[in-house]
Design an enzyme around this catalytic site. Structure first.
Site, mmCIF file in Angstrom:
data_model
loop_
_atom_site.group_PDB
_atom_site.id
_atom_site.type_symbol
_atom_site.label_atom_id
_atom_site.label_comp_id
_atom_site.label_asym_id
_atom_site.label_seq_id
_atom_site.Cartn_x
_atom_site.Cartn_y
_atom_site.Cartn_z
ATOM 1 N N ASP A 178 0.853 -1.188 0.000
ATOM 2 C CA ASP A 178 0.000 0.000 0.000
ATOM 3 C C ASP A 178 0.893 1.244 0.000
ATOM 4 O O ASP A 178 1.871 1.314 0.758
ATOM 5 C CB ASP A 178 -0.879 -0.046 1.260
ATOM 6 C CG ASP A 178 -1.983 0.991 1.263
ATOM 7 O OD1 ASP A 178 -2.371 1.458 0.175
ATOM 8 O OD2 ASP A 178 -2.471 1.321 2.362
ATOM 9 N N ASP A 219 2.745 5.104 -5.404
ATOM 10 C CA ASP A 219 1.996 6.347 -5.203
ATOM 11 C C ASP A 219 2.885 7.523 -5.569
ATOM 12 O O ASP A 219 3.520 8.143 -4.722
ATOM 13 C CB ASP A 219 1.504 6.457 -3.757
ATOM 14 C CG ASP A 219 0.662 7.716 -3.546
ATOM 15 O OD1 ASP A 219 0.511 8.503 -4.503
ATOM 16 O OD2 ASP A 219 0.160 7.912 -2.426
ATOM 17 N N GLU A 226 -1.532 6.196 -8.614
ATOM 18 C CA GLU A 226 -2.501 7.157 -8.055
ATOM 19 C C GLU A 226 -2.350 8.499 -8.747
ATOM 20 O O GLU A 226 -1.242 9.000 -8.948
ATOM 21 C CB GLU A 226 -2.306 7.335 -6.542
ATOM 22 C CG GLU A 226 -3.217 8.439 -5.974
ATOM 23 C CD GLU A 226 -3.401 8.415 -4.463
ATOM 24 O OE1 GLU A 226 -3.351 7.320 -3.874
ATOM 25 O OE2 GLU A 226 -3.598 9.504 -3.884
ATOM 26 N N HIS A 250 -7.569 9.724 4.312
ATOM 27 C CA HIS A 250 -7.296 8.604 5.220
ATOM 28 C C HIS A 250 -7.739 8.963 6.644
ATOM 29 O O HIS A 250 -7.851 10.134 6.989
ATOM 30 C CB HIS A 250 -5.795 8.295 5.233
ATOM 31 C CG HIS A 250 -5.303 7.696 3.946
ATOM 32 N ND1 HIS A 250 -4.233 8.192 3.252
ATOM 33 C CD2 HIS A 250 -5.757 6.643 3.234
ATOM 34 C CE1 HIS A 250 -4.030 7.472 2.168
ATOM 35 N NE2 HIS A 250 -4.942 6.521 2.123
ATOM 36 N N GLY A 251 -7.942 7.944 7.451
ATOM 37 C CA GLY A 251 -8.177 8.176 8.873
ATOM 38 C C GLY A 251 -9.644 8.345 9.231
ATOM 39 O O GLY A 251 -10.542 8.166 8.389
ATOM 40 N N HIS A 265 -9.387 4.960 -2.279
ATOM 41 C CA HIS A 265 -8.681 4.993 -0.988
ATOM 42 C C HIS A 265 -9.555 5.716 0.027
ATOM 43 O O HIS A 265 -10.553 6.335 -0.327
ATOM 44 C CB HIS A 265 -7.340 5.723 -1.147
ATOM 45 C CG HIS A 265 -6.279 4.861 -1.744
ATOM 46 N ND1 HIS A 265 -5.179 4.430 -1.037
ATOM 47 C CD2 HIS A 265 -6.181 4.314 -2.971
ATOM 48 C CE1 HIS A 265 -4.440 3.673 -1.822
ATOM 49 N NE2 HIS A 265 -5.018 3.584 -3.007
ATOM 50 N N GLY A 266 -9.138 5.645 1.281
ATOM 51 C CA GLY A 266 -9.868 6.364 2.328
ATOM 52 C C GLY A 266 -11.329 5.967 2.388
ATOM 53 O O GLY A 266 -12.206 6.803 2.585
ATOM 54 N N ASP A 311 -8.990 0.581 6.222
ATOM 55 C CA ASP A 311 -8.077 0.356 7.344
ATOM 56 C C ASP A 311 -8.699 0.871 8.641
ATOM 57 O O ASP A 311 -8.870 0.139 9.621
ATOM 58 C CB ASP A 311 -6.744 1.085 7.060
ATOM 59 C CG ASP A 311 -5.694 0.837 8.130
ATOM 60 O OD1 ASP A 311 -5.981 0.124 9.105
ATOM 61 O OD2 ASP A 311 -4.580 1.371 8.002
ATOM 62 N N THR A 312 -9.115 2.138 8.610
ATOM 63 C CA THR A 312 -9.607 2.807 9.823
ATOM 64 C C THR A 312 -10.753 2.059 10.508
ATOM 65 O O THR A 312 -10.780 1.960 11.748
ATOM 66 C CB THR A 312 -10.040 4.249 9.460
ATOM 67 O OG1 THR A 312 -8.881 4.958 9.028
ATOM 68 C CG2 THR A 312 -10.667 4.963 10.636
HETATM 69 P P1 13P Z 1 -9.184 4.506 5.586
HETATM 70 O O1 13P Z 1 -8.320 5.329 6.491
HETATM 71 O O2 13P Z 1 -10.417 5.227 5.197
HETATM 72 O O3 13P Z 1 -9.475 3.164 6.144
HETATM 73 O O4 13P Z 1 -8.361 4.305 4.226
HETATM 74 C C1 13P Z 1 -7.364 3.319 4.118
HETATM 75 C C2 13P Z 1 -6.554 3.454 2.878
HETATM 76 O O5 13P Z 1 -6.879 4.160 1.938
HETATM 77 C C3 13P Z 1 -5.304 2.680 2.822
HETATM 78 O O6 13P Z 1 -4.546 2.952 1.688
HETATM 79 O O1 G3H Z 2 -2.649 4.602 3.823
HETATM 80 C C1 G3H Z 2 -3.097 4.594 4.923
HETATM 81 C C2 G3H Z 2 -3.335 3.342 5.635
HETATM 82 O O2 G3H Z 2 -4.409 3.523 6.533
HETATM 83 C C3 G3H Z 2 -2.087 2.866 6.325
HETATM 84 O O3 G3H Z 2 -1.758 3.683 7.364
HETATM 85 O O4 G3H Z 2 0.648 4.326 7.196
HETATM 86 O O5 G3H Z 2 -0.572 4.279 9.398
HETATM 87 O O6 G3H Z 2 0.033 2.156 8.241
HETATM 88 P P1 G3H Z 2 -0.323 3.614 8.085
HETATM 89 ZN ZN ZN Z 3 -4.665 4.896 0.902
#
Ligand code: 13P
Ligand code: G3H
Ligand code: ZN
Length: 342
Positions: A83, A105, A142, A186-187, A220-221, A265-266
């Site tokens: 990623d 990226d 990206e 993200h987040g 993403h996100g 991820d979040t």
């Molecule tokens: P989230 O923070 O919305 O889960 O996005 C994760 C992501 O895009 C990882 O590359």
């Molecule tokens: O790209 C964002 C993902 O949520 C990964 O996050 O860099 O904290 O592992 P991280």
């Molecule tokens: Zn991402």
């Protein structure tokens, strides 16, 4: 072993008109939660590791955790994905490690923060495509930048993807999948209220999909930041301010228009944190990590299962046999970068 390339997995998803969740991992419990969810829902899946994850867990540990997943869950097609690779070097090391897919990226410079220019992005992405396809490995690029800053990924500046540039970018780089910026970040703190179609620029996805119907789009996100998960954290002593994520129905709209990979991820982080806080509060005398990691794992599995069903990947685990990397390499050589696998 059911290790599959992301290219094959996404081509299959395009054929079946569904999306595939790409879930981030850093540790054993996350890998198990995702694989248990995949088994339960019979879903193919993408497991991805950020640079931060590789640093946190150590490359060898992380790789073997993922390899264990393919041994323990042989019936599940799983792609291992880097990623937000920040440079060709990061992508090269992921390929050497055995990942079947990498993201270059190039929308950001190699510090993972400073927005780059188009020519830089094309150059580094093309370099990675040449290197990766030679090994049969899939490449995600990206174009445009997400908002928000999370660790080493993100500039904080939103720069929505320009459809004209997207066409040129795909033609010049030969990427298998394209991450587009449509206003997400993200987040946990994506939107201050429920996002409407102005804030979440779904029309960009529709336009790019019309112009590039065979390119797999990536959102993403894409965590939805469910209120019920935030509430559990806050009920047990946490402090997450009011916030909104990407509604699942919008992701489903995206899937109707060429989105094949959905990064989450979040939501797993929120689920795990709530479960751990609750376990701590319910029995403050407990100190066996299994006491709080077990509910954390179960909470993550529940979220992943719900997403797998919503994205439409459920039930598709056994649809196809994985094509080995060496065969994929031959296909890229013979058919060019824009081959069709399924
Ligand atoms: P989230 O923070 O919305 O889960 O996005 C994760 C992501 O895009 C990882 O590359
Ligand atoms: O790209 C964002 C993902 O949520 C990964 O996050 O860099 O904290 O592992 P991280
Ligand atoms: Zn991402």
């Amino acid at each position: 072993m059911a290790l599959v390339t992301m290219r094959q997995l996404l081509d299959e998803a395009a054929g079946g008109e569904y999306g595939v969740g790409a879930f981030n991992v850093n540790n054993l419990e996350q890998v198990q939660a995702i694989m248990d969810a995949a088994r339960e829902t019979e879903s193919p899946v993408i497991i991805q590791a950020s640079r931060g994850a590789r640093k946190y867990a150590n490359d060898r540990f992380l790789y073997h955790l993922m390899e264990a997943a393919t041994e323990v869950y042989p019936e599940i097609s799983v792609a291992l994905h880097q990623d937000h690779g920040n440079s060709p070097e990061t992508c090269r090391s992921a390929i050497e490690l055995g990942f079947t897919s990498v993201m270059m990226d190039g929308s950001l410079m190699d510090d993972g923060k400073t927005p780059s220019d188009f020519e830089y992005n094309v150059r580094v992405t093309r370099e990675v495509v040449e290197m990766a396809h030679e090994a049969g490995v899939t490449v995600e690029g990206e174009l445009g930048t997400l908002g928000g800053i999370e660790d080493d990924v993100g500039s904080g500046e939103v720069n929505l993807t320009d459809p004209d540039q997207a066409v040129e970018f795909v033609e010049r780089t030969g990427v298998d999948a394209l991450a587009v910026a449509i206003g997400t970040s993200h987040g946990a703190y994506k939107f201050t209220k429920e996002p409407d179609r102005e804030v979440l620029a779904m029309h960009i996805i529709e336009e790019i999909n019309q112009r590039l119907p065979t390119t797999h789009l990536v959102m993403h996100g894409s965590s939805s930041v469910p209120k019920e998960l935030v509430d559990i954290i806050n009920e047990y002593g946490g402090k997450i301010d009011p916030t909104w994520g990407v509604p699942v129905r919008e992701i489903q709209e995206g899937i109707k228009h060429g989105v094949r990979k959905v990064n989450v991820d979040t939501d797993l982080r929120l689920a795990a944190t709530g479960a751990i806080r609750k376990a701590f509060a319910e029995d403050p005398s407990e100190f066996d990590p299994r006491y709080y990691l077990k509910p954390a794992r179960a909470a993550m599995q529940e979220v992943v299962e719900a997403r797998m069903v919503a994205f439409g990947q459920a039930g598709h685990a056994k649809d196809y046999d994985p094509i080995p990397l060496a065969d994929m390499a031959i296909r890229y050589r013979e058919q060019g970068h824009s081959l069709t696998v399924s």
